[in-house]
Motif scaffolding. Structure first.
Motif, mmCIF file in Angstrom:
data_model
loop_
_atom_site.group_PDB
_atom_site.id
_atom_site.type_symbol
_atom_site.label_atom_id
_atom_site.label_comp_id
_atom_site.label_asym_id
_atom_site.label_seq_id
_atom_site.Cartn_x
_atom_site.Cartn_y
_atom_site.Cartn_z
ATOM 1 N N ARG A 288 -1.265 9.860 1.825
ATOM 2 C CA ARG A 288 -1.363 8.467 2.272
ATOM 3 C C ARG A 288 -0.462 8.227 3.478
ATOM 4 O O ARG A 288 -0.867 7.607 4.462
ATOM 5 N N CYS B 182 8.793 -1.864 -12.856
ATOM 6 C CA CYS B 182 8.490 -0.854 -11.828
ATOM 7 C C CYS B 182 7.391 -1.471 -10.988
ATOM 8 O O CYS B 182 6.227 -1.109 -11.102
ATOM 9 N N ALA C 231 6.666 -2.229 -7.546
ATOM 10 C CA ALA C 231 6.100 -2.017 -6.208
ATOM 11 C C ALA C 231 4.844 -1.152 -6.253
ATOM 12 O O ALA C 231 4.784 -0.209 -7.059
ATOM 13 N N PRO C 232 3.817 -1.450 -5.440
ATOM 14 C CA PRO C 232 3.781 -2.476 -4.386
ATOM 15 C C PRO C 232 3.352 -3.867 -4.846
ATOM 16 O O PRO C 232 3.074 -4.725 -4.026
ATOM 17 N N ASP D 219 12.223 -3.057 -8.585
ATOM 18 C CA ASP D 219 11.861 -1.677 -8.218
ATOM 19 C C ASP D 219 13.096 -1.012 -7.625
ATOM 20 O O ASP D 219 13.925 -1.659 -6.986
ATOM 21 N N ASP E 108 12.999 1.299 -5.322
ATOM 22 C CA ASP E 108 12.747 1.741 -3.958
ATOM 23 C C ASP E 108 12.670 0.509 -3.052
ATOM 24 O O ASP E 108 11.690 -0.263 -3.104
ATOM 25 N N ARG F 86 12.173 0.022 0.108
ATOM 26 C CA ARG F 86 11.067 -0.085 1.075
ATOM 27 C C ARG F 86 9.780 -0.517 0.379
ATOM 28 O O ARG F 86 9.033 -1.360 0.857
ATOM 29 N N ARG F 87 9.540 0.064 -0.793
ATOM 30 C CA ARG F 87 8.345 -0.315 -1.551
ATOM 31 C C ARG F 87 8.467 -1.755 -2.067
ATOM 32 O O ARG F 87 7.484 -2.485 -2.134
ATOM 33 N N ARG G 297 7.219 -4.480 0.071
ATOM 34 C CA ARG G 297 5.751 -4.671 0.056
ATOM 35 C C ARG G 297 5.317 -5.622 -1.049
ATOM 36 O O ARG G 297 4.271 -6.257 -0.960
ATOM 37 N N ASN H 188 2.784 -8.602 -0.262
ATOM 38 C CA ASN H 188 1.500 -8.723 -0.974
ATOM 39 C C ASN H 188 1.402 -10.056 -1.703
ATOM 40 O O ASN H 188 0.356 -10.699 -1.691
#
Ligand SMILES: C[S@@+](CC[C@H](N)C(=O)[O-])C[C@H]1O[C@@H](n2cnc3c(N)ncnc32)[C@H](O)[C@@H]1O
Length: 439
Positions: A29, A259, A261-262, A281, A283, A285-286, A289, A293
């Motif tokens: 991806r 958990c 993301a996204p 989350d 992460d 960076r995730r 998102r 969203n």
């Protein structure tokens, strides 16, 4: 060098370079997202996507073919030429492109890679494949890994966990997945959206047994569908669309999506009921998102960065009525969507994932209020991450009981959980268990 920068990019050459990166360990991806903007034509981007997905899906089969076709391996020294040769075989055998065109375009692509000295080799290799195909296919089919394009450890695990369904799982993994959407009931009605799609010439249908699902006949760029910009729908497989319902949500509840993301399931939770949602989350960076969203869909949650297995760092001490753990897992249920999983995952990863899932379950259980409900979900088909995980959890926690609730038609592997295998009812492989706090 200047001329190369301005020359129109060759989709096959870019696909070969991208596939070589995926085989070295990068995510399909991420590599696709980074490569696609180099192609200005939408048809070229579609070809890139198709070559990259089918190349990763069938790598283990056609890599074995190249071993038979090449005297000296190119895999290490000329990874992009090796990937291009493999994509030549994929174009002939999987995508069924006309023979002459597939060979000519692959030879052109080796020049676009600026490696013209391999043009003759690629041409000869593809022509030999066409001449000796039946014999070579018989050799490949004699080896389970080359026949199935699945790694040995995964074939063994599927045969162990699903002796009657392992072949069907492999077949589903090697087919393309349909595109599922979930209608945002706060912004749109399913029938009205279907009418708008029909007007735009997009073939789509509602799915029985799902309140908000639409399945599209062909894969499309969803950002160009009517209603996307206004948040009328999200992309989400049908199996994942059961999570919000299994949480049994009601207005005013305090809900943790551990958990998140996204944010696919966070959004569905918020579309379903007026709850106060914490979307966590680890992460960062995730996690960003999730907010993006939710904003497109007109929804909002409290987003937090943190480790679900270490709540002391982020929990405010107030119990949750509902917890969703959409656990980090092997993703062996979504191989048809992310075929690079077959190349990247190793048997040893499963041991680490199972231990991490148990840590998250144990750490979050005390955060659930009395009579609260915890839904544990994975997109895995492996028993150790699913029914085995829940059986061990129940043995450790006397105050927990598994509720016997399952989506219609799903398999019941034990411990009260429910499993869909890849491709069953058109959906991904997915597992759910519902745990209630009795005391
Ligand atoms: C299966 S994905 C979640 C998909 C998401 N629920 C959705 O529906 O869009 C698993 C997520 O768990 C996160 N994760 C992994 N380990 C974690 C941990 N210890 N604590 C919190 N999040 C974690 C990953 O960053 C990843 O975003």
């Amino acid at each position: 060098m200047k001329a190369a920068a301005t020359a129109p990019a060759n989709a096959r050459a870019l696909a070969a370079q991208a596939l070589a990166r995926v085989v070295r360990g990068e995510s399909l991806r991420a590599v696709f997202t980074a490569t696609a903007p180099r192609l200005t034509d939408a048809r070229d981007r579609a070809l890139l996507s198709s070559l990259l997905h089918e190349g990763a899906r069938w790598w283990l089969r056609y890599d074995a073919a190249l071993e038979r076709l090449l005297e000296r391996s190119l895999r290490e020294r000329e990874a992009d030429v090796h990937a291009l040769a493999l994509l030549g075989l994929v174009q002939l055998d999987v995508l069924h492109q006309p023979e002459y065109a597939a060979v000519a375009a692959t030879v052109d692509a080796v020049r676009a890679l600026r490696k013209p000295k391999f043009a003759g080799l690629i041409n000869a290799l593809l022509r030999r494949w066409l001449r000796e195909r039946d014999n070579l296919l018989a050799q490949l089919d004699a080896d389970p890994v080359a026949r199935s394009a699945h790694p040995r450890w995964l074939l063994d695990a599927l045969a162990h966990d699903w002796p009657d369904a392992a072949d069907a799982i492999v077949a589903a993994d090697n087919a393309q997945a349909p595109l599922w959407l979930r209608v945002n009931r706060r912004r749109a009605q399913r029938e009205e959206l279907l009418a708008r799609f029909a007007q735009a010439g997009v073939e789509a249908q509602a799915v029985a047994g799902h309140d908000q699902a639409i399945v599209l006949a062909h894969s499309v760029d969803v950002t160009r569908l009517p209603g996307y910009a206004e948040g009328a729908f999200s992309v989400q497989d049908g199996a994942a669309q059961f999570a919000a319902g299994l949480l049994d949500l009601a207005a005013g509840q305090r809900v943790l999506d551990a958990c998140a993301a996204p944010g696919g399931k966070s959004a569905h939770i918020l579309e379903s009921a007026e709850v106060r949602l914490v979307a966590l989350d680890s992460d960062a960076r995730r996690l960003a998102r999730v907010a993006e969203n939710l904003a497109r869909l007109g929804l909002a949650a409290e987003t937090r960065g943190g480790d679900a297995a270490a709540p002391a760092a982020w929990w405010d001490g107030k119990p949750f009525d509902r917890i969703l753990i959409d656990a980090p897992c092997s993703a062996t249920g979504i191989v048809r969507r992310q075929p690079d999983i077959k190349l990247h995952r190793r048997a040893v990863d499963i041991t680490h994932l199972v231990a991490g899932q148990a840590r998250i379950l144990d750490a979050l259980w005390p955060l659930l209020g009395p009579r609260g409900r915890l839904v544990y979900a994975t997109c895995s088909v492996l028993a150790d991450e699913n029914a085995g995980q829940i059986e061990r959890f129940l043995a450790r926690h006397a105050g927990a009981r598994a509720l016997d609730v399952a989506p219609p038609g799903w398999r019941r592997p034990g411990a009260g959980g429910a499993q869909n295998l890849p491709g069953e009812r058109g959906m991904d492989g997915f597992y759910y268990a519902i745990l209630e706090k009795v005391h």
